[in-house]
Design a protein around this motif. Structure first.
Motif, PDB file in Angstrom:
ATOM      1  N   GLY A   1      -0.433 -12.103  -2.903  1.00  0.00           N
ATOM      2  CA  GLY A   1       0.808 -11.425  -3.130  1.00  0.00           C
ATOM      3  C   GLY A   1       1.363 -11.479  -4.852  1.00  0.00           C
ATOM      4  N   VAL A   2       1.044 -12.655  -5.223  1.00  0.00           N
ATOM      5  CA  VAL A   2       1.459 -12.676  -6.752  1.00  0.00           C
ATOM      6  C   VAL A   2       0.560 -11.516  -7.708  1.00  0.00           C
ATOM      7  CG1 VAL A   2       1.531 -14.212  -8.911  1.00  0.00           C
ATOM      8  CG2 VAL A   2       2.602 -14.477  -6.737  1.00  0.00           C
ATOM      9  N   LEU A   3      -0.689 -11.761  -7.199  1.00  0.00           N
ATOM     10  CA  LEU A   3      -1.855 -10.792  -8.140  1.00  0.00           C
ATOM     11  C   LEU A   3      -1.367  -9.356  -7.732  1.00  0.00           C
ATOM     12  CD1 LEU A   3      -4.917 -12.857  -7.573  1.00  0.00           C
ATOM     13  CD2 LEU A   3      -3.462 -12.389  -9.753  1.00  0.00           C
TER      14      LEU A   3
ATOM     15  N   ILE B   1       5.132  -3.476  -2.705  1.00  0.00           N
ATOM     16  CA  ILE B   1       5.516  -3.865  -1.311  1.00  0.00           C
ATOM     17  C   ILE B   1       4.478  -4.969  -0.797  1.00  0.00           C
ATOM     18  CG2 ILE B   1       6.154  -2.867   0.844  1.00  0.00           C
ATOM     19  CD1 ILE B   1       6.966  -0.244  -0.613  1.00  0.00           C
ATOM     20  N   GLY B   2       3.186  -4.409  -1.084  1.00  0.00           N
ATOM     21  CA  GLY B   2       2.287  -5.344  -0.184  1.00  0.00           C
ATOM     22  C   GLY B   2       2.238  -6.855  -0.828  1.00  0.00           C
ATOM     23  N   GLY B   3       2.577  -6.950  -2.467  1.00  0.00           N
ATOM     24  CA  GLY B   3       2.463  -8.240  -2.808  1.00  0.00           C
ATOM     25  C   GLY B   3       3.752  -9.046  -2.560  1.00  0.00           C
TER      26      GLY B   3
ATOM     27  N   VAL C   1      -9.361  -5.414 -13.713  1.00  0.00           N
ATOM     28  CA  VAL C   1      -9.782  -6.593 -13.005  1.00  0.00           C
ATOM     29  C   VAL C   1      -8.715  -6.967 -12.138  1.00  0.00           C
ATOM     30  CG1 VAL C   1      -9.981  -9.258 -13.633  1.00  0.00           C
ATOM     31  CG2 VAL C   1     -11.239  -7.535 -14.817  1.00  0.00           C
ATOM     32  N   PHE C   2      -7.568  -6.929 -12.447  1.00  0.00           N
ATOM     33  CA  PHE C   2      -6.197  -7.207 -11.755  1.00  0.00           C
ATOM     34  C   PHE C   2      -5.979  -6.143 -10.482  1.00  0.00           C
ATOM     35  CE2 PHE C   2      -5.281 -10.061 -15.215  1.00  0.00           C
ATOM     36  CZ  PHE C   2      -4.809 -11.174 -14.371  1.00  0.00           C
ATOM     37  N   HIS C   3      -6.506  -5.036 -10.663  1.00  0.00           N
ATOM     38  CA  HIS C   3      -6.551  -4.139  -9.473  1.00  0.00           C
ATOM     39  C   HIS C   3      -7.305  -4.469  -8.481  1.00  0.00           C
ATOM     40  CE1 HIS C   3      -6.482  -0.214  -7.480  1.00  0.00           C
ATOM     41  NE2 HIS C   3      -7.837  -0.451  -7.371  1.00  0.00           N
ATOM     42  N   TRP C   4      -8.614  -5.146  -8.878  1.00  0.00           N
ATOM     43  CA  TRP C   4      -9.445  -5.477  -7.891  1.00  0.00           C
ATOM     44  C   TRP C   4      -9.539  -6.677  -7.222  1.00  0.00           C
ATOM     45  CZ3 TRP C   4     -11.447  -2.303  -4.784  1.00  0.00           C
ATOM     46  CH2 TRP C   4     -11.728  -0.713  -5.031  1.00  0.00           C
TER      47      TRP C   4
ATOM     48  N   ILE D   1       5.246  -8.643   0.548  1.00  0.00           N
ATOM     49  CA  ILE D   1       4.784  -9.070   1.907  1.00  0.00           C
ATOM     50  C   ILE D   1       3.864 -10.180   2.198  1.00  0.00           C
ATOM     51  CG2 ILE D   1       3.806  -8.290   4.036  1.00  0.00           C
ATOM     52  CD1 ILE D   1       4.884  -5.354   3.416  1.00  0.00           C
ATOM     53  N   PHE D   2       2.785 -10.056   1.355  1.00  0.00           N
ATOM     54  CA  PHE D   2       1.760 -11.176   1.359  1.00  0.00           C
ATOM     55  C   PHE D   2       2.538 -12.828   0.764  1.00  0.00           C
ATOM     56  CE2 PHE D   2      -1.755  -8.160   1.671  1.00  0.00           C
ATOM     57  CZ  PHE D   2      -2.409  -8.713   2.845  1.00  0.00           C
ATOM     58  N   THR D   3       3.156 -12.617  -0.183  1.00  0.00           N
ATOM     59  CA  THR D   3       3.865 -13.630  -0.769  1.00  0.00           C
ATOM     60  C   THR D   3       5.013 -14.269   0.361  1.00  0.00           C
ATOM     61  OG1 THR D   3       3.819 -12.760  -3.003  1.00  0.00           O
ATOM     62  CG2 THR D   3       5.348 -14.572  -2.672  1.00  0.00           C
ATOM     63  N   ILE D   4       5.810 -13.418   0.884  1.00  0.00           N
ATOM     64  CA  ILE D   4       6.584 -13.917   1.999  1.00  0.00           C
ATOM     65  C   ILE D   4       5.757 -14.488   3.135  1.00  0.00           C
ATOM     66  CG2 ILE D   4       8.192 -13.245   3.766  1.00  0.00           C
ATOM     67  CD1 ILE D   4       9.364 -11.202   1.514  1.00  0.00           C
ATOM     68  N   ILE D   5       4.790 -14.069   3.538  1.00  0.00           N
ATOM     69  CA  ILE D   5       3.834 -14.352   4.474  1.00  0.00           C
ATOM     70  C   ILE D   5       3.401 -15.619   4.390  1.00  0.00           C
ATOM     71  CG2 ILE D   5       1.753 -14.171   5.895  1.00  0.00           C
ATOM     72  CD1 ILE D   5       2.312 -11.317   6.195  1.00  0.00           C
ATOM     73  N   GLY D   6       2.770 -15.738   3.149  1.00  0.00           N
ATOM     74  CA  GLY D   6       2.147 -17.045   2.854  1.00  0.00           C
ATOM     75  C   GLY D   6       3.124 -18.188   2.662  1.00  0.00           C
TER      76      GLY D   6
END
Length: 129
Positions: free
Chosen positions: A112-114, A67-69, A7-10, A71-76
């Motif tokens: 990002g957190v997820l 790394i993606g998490g 679930v937390f993967h998808w 990046i998305f957290t910083i962008i948001g």
């Protein structure tokens, strides 16, 4: 893979795709009757540049969740003040500007957190020799 890890993967991937589609809807304002079809297509593609960047970041996050998490957290979080100020200048309403932030930038913070959480769960579930 355990069900909770699946679930937390998808979950971040699905939410991110939905958020990118939502952001992409704003590119539809490029279509106006005053422009030729080629000008409209050009304007549409220019308006889709943020979506293309977000898709590229999703590809990175898909391969490297941590790394993606980040990046998305910083962008948001990084874009939230800019989006707030821009919308506040247009509508002079704090609550409306906060609502716009909740709709546009906060989903990417959640994604990002997820992604980070998914990475940690997978790392924790790997058996140690």
């Amino acid at each position: 893979m355990k069900k909770s890890i699946k679930v937390f993967h998808w979950l971040p991937r699905i939410i991110c795709i939905l958020a990118i589609l939502f952001v992409s809807l704003f590119a539809a304002d490029a279509f106006t009757p005053e422009l030729t079809i080629w000008q409209q297509i050009g304007a549409f593609l220019i308006h889709l540049i943020p979506s293309f960047i977000l898709v590229a970041l999703l590809v990175v996050a898909w391969k490297w969740e941590y790394i993606g998490g980040i990046i998305f957290t910083i962008i948001g979080l990084g874009l939230s003040p800019f989006v707030f100020v821009h919308n506040y200048k247009m509508n002079h309403s704090v609550w409306m500007s906060l609502g716009i932030i909740l709709a546009i930038t906060i989903p990417f913070v959640i994604v990002g957190v997820l992604f980070i959480w998914s990475h940690k769960m997978k790392k924790r579930s790997i058996p140690k020799d």
